[in-house]
Write an enzyme that holds these catalytic residues in place. Sequence first.
Site, PDB file in Angstrom:
ATOM      1  N   CYS A  90      45.283  33.504 -69.097  1.00 31.26           N
ATOM      2  CA  CYS A  90      45.588  32.127 -69.194  1.00 31.26           C
ATOM      3  C   CYS A  90      44.183  31.322 -69.045  1.00 31.26           C
ATOM      4  CB  CYS A  90      46.551  31.724 -68.228  1.00 31.26           C
ATOM      5  SG  CYS A  90      45.634  31.662 -66.453  1.00 31.26           S
ATOM      6  N   LYS A 107      41.339  72.705 -43.366  1.00 28.28           N
ATOM      7  CA  LYS A 107      40.375  71.732 -43.092  1.00 28.28           C
ATOM      8  C   LYS A 107      40.867  70.543 -43.806  1.00 28.28           C
ATOM      9  CE  LYS A 107      35.533  70.475 -43.553  1.00 28.28           C
ATOM     10  NZ  LYS A 107      35.693  68.960 -44.005  1.00 28.28           N
ATOM     11  N   TYR A 160      41.594  70.086 -32.548  1.00 26.58           N
ATOM     12  CA  TYR A 160      40.806  71.437 -33.095  1.00 26.58           C
ATOM     13  C   TYR A 160      39.640  71.918 -32.202  1.00 26.58           C
ATOM     14  CZ  TYR A 160      37.432  68.380 -35.435  1.00 26.58           C
ATOM     15  OH  TYR A 160      36.649  67.430 -35.837  1.00 26.58           O
ATOM     16  N   CYS A 185      50.038  30.655 -65.235  1.00 25.41           N
ATOM     17  CA  CYS A 185      49.644  31.840 -65.878  1.00 25.41           C
ATOM     18  C   CYS A 185      50.635  32.735 -66.541  1.00 25.41           C
ATOM     19  CB  CYS A 185      48.690  32.516 -64.873  1.00 25.41           C
ATOM     20  SG  CYS A 185      48.029  33.997 -65.669  1.00 25.41           S
ATOM     21  N   CYS A 227      40.634  33.872 -65.906  1.00 24.54           N
ATOM     22  CA  CYS A 227      41.647  34.768 -65.957  1.00 24.54           C
ATOM     23  C   CYS A 227      41.889  35.422 -67.634  1.00 24.54           C
ATOM     24  CB  CYS A 227      42.926  34.185 -65.951  1.00 24.54           C
ATOM     25  SG  CYS A 227      44.302  35.273 -66.059  1.00 24.54           S
ATOM     26  N   GLU A 242      41.976  77.893 -39.803  1.00 22.56           N
ATOM     27  CA  GLU A 242      42.615  76.500 -39.921  1.00 22.56           C
ATOM     28  C   GLU A 242      42.495  75.684 -41.137  1.00 22.56           C
ATOM     29  OE1 GLU A 242      40.486  74.095 -37.132  1.00 22.56           O
ATOM     30  OE2 GLU A 242      40.831  75.515 -35.524  1.00 22.56           O
ATOM     31  N   LYS A 256      36.566  80.259 -37.652  1.00 19.36           N
ATOM     32  CA  LYS A 256      35.929  80.231 -36.265  1.00 19.36           C
ATOM     33  C   LYS A 256      36.199  81.197 -35.653  1.00 19.36           C
ATOM     34  CE  LYS A 256      36.524  75.320 -35.177  1.00 19.36           C
ATOM     35  NZ  LYS A 256      37.216  74.180 -34.511  1.00 19.36           N
ATOM     36  N   CYS A 258      43.665  34.989 -60.090  1.00 17.18           N
ATOM     37  CA  CYS A 258      43.588  33.889 -60.962  1.00 17.18           C
ATOM     38  C   CYS A 258      44.516  32.812 -60.509  1.00 17.18           C
ATOM     39  CB  CYS A 258      44.492  34.384 -62.246  1.00 17.18           C
ATOM     40  SG  CYS A 258      45.312  33.042 -63.130  1.00 17.18           S
ATOM     41  N   ASP A 282      66.294  58.022 -31.831  1.00 15.85           N
ATOM     42  CA  ASP A 282      65.771  56.772 -31.767  1.00 15.85           C
ATOM     43  C   ASP A 282      66.015  55.431 -30.837  1.00 15.85           C
ATOM     44  OD1 ASP A 282      64.171  58.486 -33.356  1.00 15.85           O
ATOM     45  OD2 ASP A 282      64.115  57.135 -34.978  1.00 15.85           O
ATOM     46  N   ALA A 283      67.341  55.743 -31.085  1.00 18.66           N
ATOM     47  CA  ALA A 283      68.186  54.560 -30.345  1.00 18.66           C
ATOM     48  C   ALA A 283      68.021  54.763 -28.735  1.00 18.66           C
ATOM     49  CB  ALA A 283      69.592  54.558 -30.798  1.00 18.66           C
ATOM     50  N   GLU A 284      68.224  55.912 -28.107  1.00 16.91           N
ATOM     51  CA  GLU A 284      67.944  56.096 -26.807  1.00 16.91           C
ATOM     52  C   GLU A 284      66.546  56.008 -26.120  1.00 16.91           C
ATOM     53  OE1 GLU A 284      71.070  59.895 -25.481  1.00 16.91           O
ATOM     54  OE2 GLU A 284      69.983  59.917 -27.620  1.00 16.91           O
ATOM     55  N   TYR A 285      65.659  56.346 -27.255  1.00 15.06           N
ATOM     56  CA  TYR A 285      64.230  56.217 -27.045  1.00 15.06           C
ATOM     57  C   TYR A 285      63.878  54.793 -26.728  1.00 15.06           C
ATOM     58  CZ  TYR A 285      59.045  56.434 -27.208  1.00 15.06           C
ATOM     59  OH  TYR A 285      57.702  56.549 -26.802  1.00 15.06           O
ATOM     60  N   LYS A 315      35.251  75.495 -48.415  1.00 15.66           N
ATOM     61  CA  LYS A 315      35.567  74.539 -49.545  1.00 15.66           C
ATOM     62  C   LYS A 315      36.345  75.054 -50.397  1.00 15.66           C
ATOM     63  CE  LYS A 315      33.660  70.907 -47.542  1.00 15.66           C
ATOM     64  NZ  LYS A 315      33.591  69.442 -48.058  1.00 15.66           N
ATOM     65  N   ASP A 366      41.338  66.516 -44.372  1.00 13.10           N
ATOM     66  CA  ASP A 366      40.482  65.454 -44.700  1.00 13.10           C
ATOM     67  C   ASP A 366      40.890  64.047 -44.223  1.00 13.10           C
ATOM     68  OD1 ASP A 366      38.682  64.808 -46.497  1.00 13.10           O
ATOM     69  OD2 ASP A 366      39.434  64.999 -48.254  1.00 13.10           O
ATOM     70  N   GLU A 381      41.076  65.672 -35.999  1.00 17.96           N
ATOM     71  CA  GLU A 381      41.043  64.814 -37.129  1.00 17.96           C
ATOM     72  C   GLU A 381      42.191  64.002 -37.216  1.00 17.96           C
ATOM     73  OE1 GLU A 381      38.311  65.816 -38.856  1.00 17.96           O
ATOM     74  OE2 GLU A 381      38.502  65.004 -40.597  1.00 17.96           O
ATOM     75  N   LEU A 387      30.165  71.080 -39.745  1.00 25.58           N
ATOM     76  CA  LEU A 387      30.276  72.312 -40.153  1.00 25.58           C
ATOM     77  C   LEU A 387      29.304  72.794 -41.259  1.00 25.58           C
ATOM     78  CD1 LEU A 387      34.149  72.668 -39.835  1.00 25.58           C
ATOM     79  CD2 LEU A 387      32.437  73.615 -38.256  1.00 25.58           C
TER      80      LEU A 387
HETATM   81  O1  JCF Z   1      39.973  69.663 -39.993  1.00 28.80           O
HETATM   82  C1  JCF Z   1      38.682  69.363 -39.965  1.00 28.80           C
HETATM   83  N1  JCF Z   1      38.279  68.567 -40.594  1.00 28.80           N
HETATM   84  C2  JCF Z   1      37.957  70.174 -38.772  1.00 28.80           C
HETATM   85  C3  JCF Z   1      36.773  69.825 -38.648  1.00 28.80           C
HETATM   86  C4  JCF Z   1      38.669  71.480 -38.175  1.00 28.80           C
HETATM   87  C5  JCF Z   1      37.851  71.813 -37.336  1.00 28.80           C
HETATM   88  O2  JCF Z   1      38.239  73.205 -36.803  1.00 28.80           O
HETATM   89  C6  JCF Z   1      36.360  71.506 -37.180  1.00 28.80           C
HETATM   90  C7  JCF Z   1      35.765  70.385 -37.722  1.00 28.80           C
HETATM   91  C8  JCF Z   1      34.737  69.889 -37.446  1.00 28.80           C
HETATM   92  C9  JCF Z   1      33.882  70.579 -36.491  1.00 28.80           C
HETATM   93  N2  JCF Z   1      35.564  72.156 -36.175  1.00 28.80           N
HETATM   94  C10 JCF Z   1      34.283  71.689 -35.794  1.00 28.80           C
HETATM   95  C11 JCF Z   1      33.696  72.531 -34.911  1.00 28.80           C
END
Ligand code: JCF
Length: 672
Positions: free
Chosen positions: A415, A120, A229, A435, A412, A118, A294, A430, A37-40, A318, A122, A177, A87
């Site tokens: 108090c 998904k 993605y 208090c 409050c 992959e 996919k 408050c 990190d220092a060099e960076y 899901k 959030d 994402e 999706l």
């Molecule tokens: O990680 C995700 N939330 C995620 C959303 C991953 C994917 O490959 C996605 C997506 C939303 C649309 N692919 C599409 C086409």
Amino acid sequence: MTSDQYDKAQREHHSLAQQLHYHNYLYHALDQPEITDAEYDRLMQRLLTLEEQFPELITPDSPTQRVGSAPLSSFPAVTHASPMLSLENAFNESDLHNFDTRIKRFLSRSEDLEYICEPKLDGVAVALTYQQGKLIRGATRGDGTTGEDITQNIRTIGAIPLQLQDDYPEQLEVRGEIYMELKGFRKLNQQRREEGEPTFANPRNLTAGSLRQLDAKLTATRPLTISCYGSGHISGATPETHMQLLEAFRNWGLKVNLETVHIAKNIDEVISRYKELQNLRDQLPYEIDGMVVKINSRALQRELGEKSRTPRWAIACKFPARQEQTVLESVRLQVGRTGAITPVANLRPVNVSGVTVSSASLHNWDEIARLDVMIGDTVVVERAGDVIPDIVQVVKEKRTGNEQPIPEPTHCPICHSPVTREKGEVIPRCQGINCPAKLKESLKHFCSRGAMDIEGLGDRLIDQLLRLKLVNSLSDIYHLTREELFQFDRMGDKLADNLLQAIAASKQRPLENFIFALGIRHVGSHLAKVLARQFGSLEALAAAKSEDLLSIHEIGPQVSESLIRFFNDENNKKLIEEFIRLGINPKSTEPITGNSLQGKIFVFTGALKQFSRKEGEALVEAQGGRASGSVSKKTDYVVAGSGAGSKLTKAEQLGIKVLSESDFLELIKEEL
Ligand code: JCF
């Protein structure tokens, strides 16, 4: 200046920029840094100096340009060149089988289809536009057709390259994402609790909130990252499979979480991976809520095409949410150190995937209004990354009509002073100067580890001190006498002596601990350290003007105002004078000269005799270095005591310099 000099500067600028882009890529996209990190930092520093001399050299894609643009008043709307699809959802094996069957029917094929699986993530979906390899725009998904232009905020995310590398296409739109790892999320929530700020329900909300900041400086402080993605428009020849596309992304410098991407030869392998990923879910460093499946062949993807809003060639399967229903029995109000009043739900205890949950944060009254939640309601609770669970929804069908609203307090609960909620704030505070709840929380904070660290003065004793009115301000702790302590339950000679000794010892804490201990709003342990280094004494900090404060990289208007307000307050002025009179006036341990440990990373291992690990770490940090718990390529020195084991072996394997305790002390002395 001659044109010769300018040409030379231009060449150096180009070379430094390329090096920094490359090392940024190694660090973020590949997680395999080649320099410390220092060099960076040194390369970055050199580039900054050069740009100061030759401002004409500053381009939007210079590695120096990730922070600091002026705040916006709103985000312009952006129309996506091709819609950002969402999706379709699947929830179980049978939904996945149906998906496979549907595709085969559409394609009139019976042989196995190859899929990509992959996790998904959030987070928040974004589209990044690159032209000639330069990042020109970052936009949110919005409704899929129109999103918001959040380029300024996107540019602050280290994992997003400002400039692509290798043979990137001339035009490229990447979709990905943006998310935050759990470690960063929990740390930030913890910090916010410490600072009396409302917490975030889950990493996704925090990510969304960070990207919606009009001031990019704030976004820059949030540890956001991305996984790419998919693509919008790409010019020129494109890869044949989705997997090859992801690999190409990575070669161009984009971050893809490839390690967790799997190829499945048929739908049965997809289903095994779905089960496997559910078991992996708790071990991943980020939240996922399912698995994206996919079709791997991009030709088949094109053939399948899309329905109105979702592609036919992909589905999101899901995971079961970690949620349960229970009854919100009552609400308690917590008053924090800064007067912040937070509502907490008392729940009928319920088991949520193996953990008994009996309370949940309601965060603030905006959130209560959003949820439309009342006392007596049946609610859905979810464990979503934070240690404290969250209420996500009210089960309105179960209402009986006897539910009671949760009113925002006007006074409050402790108090009874009036409560105010400032413009733009979600939390009422408050305003009582005396208090007891605020004093209690301030005392707890003052005595805690990382602050004045007074061992033995925990919550129970603090409660008693307040009940017996022995302490009315933070400095009163230092006036306690042996006799007074004997009024406590179960207080013996030994305990009293230990406590008095611990209180006396705390007078010697370093400046950064003291600044942190004061509990100034927005000043957590990290900023306290920055301020201690910068100002060197409490007097200097107390006298700082807002220009002085704002000139410090990590300090923005909010922190600066909070500090000025704190040190201008008459009560606080008296408190500080009293501390100084009591002999508590630490100076920064930062050496005046020499800080060539700047950015160096030390790991202490084995049994140390001449100093404790903590002391060693403090010495390193006092000189601008950092201490870490594990040995990696980034480590500069390993300080090994007797009986050092695997960390020492690893250091030797990696060729990292190993120091004995005496070597270390010698090195530190040289720096002093
Ligand atoms: O990680 C995700 N939330 C995620 C959303 C991953 C994917 O490959 C996605 C997506 C939303 C649309 N692919 C599409 C086409």
